[in-house]
Design a protein around this motif. Structure first.
Motif, PDB file in Angstrom:
ATOM      1  N   ALA A   1       4.676 -36.729  41.592  1.00  0.00           N
ATOM      2  CA  ALA A   1       3.267 -36.874  40.958  1.00  0.00           C
ATOM      3  C   ALA A   1       3.334 -37.488  39.483  1.00  0.00           C
ATOM      4  CB  ALA A   1       2.456 -35.460  40.747  1.00  0.00           C
ATOM      5  N   VAL A   2       4.551 -36.984  38.657  1.00  0.00           N
ATOM      6  CA  VAL A   2       4.761 -37.367  37.439  1.00  0.00           C
ATOM      7  C   VAL A   2       5.168 -38.909  37.020  1.00  0.00           C
ATOM      8  CG1 VAL A   2       6.342 -37.212  35.769  1.00  0.00           C
ATOM      9  CG2 VAL A   2       5.229 -35.112  36.438  1.00  0.00           C
TER      10      VAL A   2
ATOM     11  N   GLU B   1       4.285 -41.062  39.693  1.00  0.00           N
ATOM     12  CA  GLU B   1       3.062 -41.905  40.029  1.00  0.00           C
ATOM     13  C   GLU B   1       1.975 -41.958  38.895  1.00  0.00           C
ATOM     14  OE1 GLU B   1       1.588 -39.547  43.216  1.00  0.00           O
ATOM     15  OE2 GLU B   1       2.664 -40.878  44.785  1.00  0.00           O
ATOM     16  N   GLU B   2       1.797 -40.982  37.967  1.00  0.00           N
ATOM     17  CA  GLU B   2       1.073 -41.090  36.779  1.00  0.00           C
ATOM     18  C   GLU B   2       1.671 -42.257  35.760  1.00  0.00           C
ATOM     19  OE1 GLU B   2      -1.811 -40.285  33.832  1.00  0.00           O
ATOM     20  OE2 GLU B   2      -1.887 -39.933  35.918  1.00  0.00           O
TER      21      GLU B   2
ATOM     22  N   ALA C   1       1.060 -45.468  37.154  1.00  0.00           N
ATOM     23  CA  ALA C   1      -0.161 -45.863  36.977  1.00  0.00           C
ATOM     24  C   ALA C   1      -0.495 -46.577  35.392  1.00  0.00           C
ATOM     25  CB  ALA C   1      -1.132 -44.875  37.544  1.00  0.00           C
ATOM     26  N   ARG C   2       0.157 -45.838  34.695  1.00  0.00           N
ATOM     27  CA  ARG C   2      -0.178 -46.001  33.053  1.00  0.00           C
ATOM     28  C   ARG C   2       0.828 -47.342  32.740  1.00  0.00           C
ATOM     29  NH1 ARG C   2      -1.737 -41.029  29.631  1.00  0.00           N
ATOM     30  NH2 ARG C   2      -2.509 -40.096  31.128  1.00  0.00           N
TER      31      ARG C   2
ATOM     32  N   THR D   1      -4.975 -46.387  36.845  1.00  0.00           N
ATOM     33  CA  THR D   1      -6.240 -45.810  36.673  1.00  0.00           C
ATOM     34  C   THR D   1      -6.779 -46.308  35.115  1.00  0.00           C
ATOM     35  OG1 THR D   1      -5.040 -44.133  35.516  1.00  0.00           O
ATOM     36  CG2 THR D   1      -5.677 -43.745  37.840  1.00  0.00           C
TER      37      THR D   1
END
Length: 148
Positions: A131-132, A134-135, A138-139, A148
């Motif tokens: 999850a980290v 993926e974040e 995304a950034r 996002t």
């Protein structure tokens, strides 16, 4: 975190990514997965390009870029066509469709390689780390479809 730590993290993540990619059925190749991914990344940012131009932008030897392009052509990920303006040049571009090999690579989860790198078999810890990542992706990854 400083620049050195960030650089080392990046190298570690590259190694985990290489470990996570399925290698069965692709046979022996003279170029690494890393080289192929560098070429793909450059090609996405510079469509309709040449082997020489990719080599100049990436700093890879032209022979390595040629080998990576050959590997990508075999996988159905890129196409090469003679430049109509200069028949001595070959233009490289991403294939319009997604090949079975590309689909397989994209669909293979990183969990096992990440668990090995973390030294754990705890699915919660692996899931949290995914999850980290993926974040961050995304950034930070230009053109990331999950951005996002």
């Amino acid at each position: 975190m400083n620049g050195v730590e960030l650089f080392l993290l990046g190298r570690t993540l590259m190694k985990i990514g290489e470990e996570a990619m399925p290698a069965e059925g692709i046979g022996e190749h003279s170029t690494s997965v890393r080289t192929v991914l560098i070429v793909v990344s450059d090609l996405r940012g510079h469509p309709d390009t040449t082997v020489g131009e990719i080599a100049a932008r990436t700093g890879l030897p032209q022979s390595a870029v040629s080998a990576a392009i050959a590997r990508l052509r075999t996988a159905g990920a890129v196409i090469a066509a003679t430049d109509p303006a200069d028949r001595r040049r070959t233009i490289i571009r991403e294939a319009p469709g997604v090949s079975d090999r590309v689909t397989k690579v994209r669909d293979t989860p990183i969990d096992a390689a990440l668990a090995a790198a973390l030294g754990t078999d705890d699915p919660q810890r692996v899931s949290e780390t995914v999850a980290v990542l993926e974040e961050l992706a995304a950034r930070l990854i230009p053109g990331n479809i999950h951005r996002t």
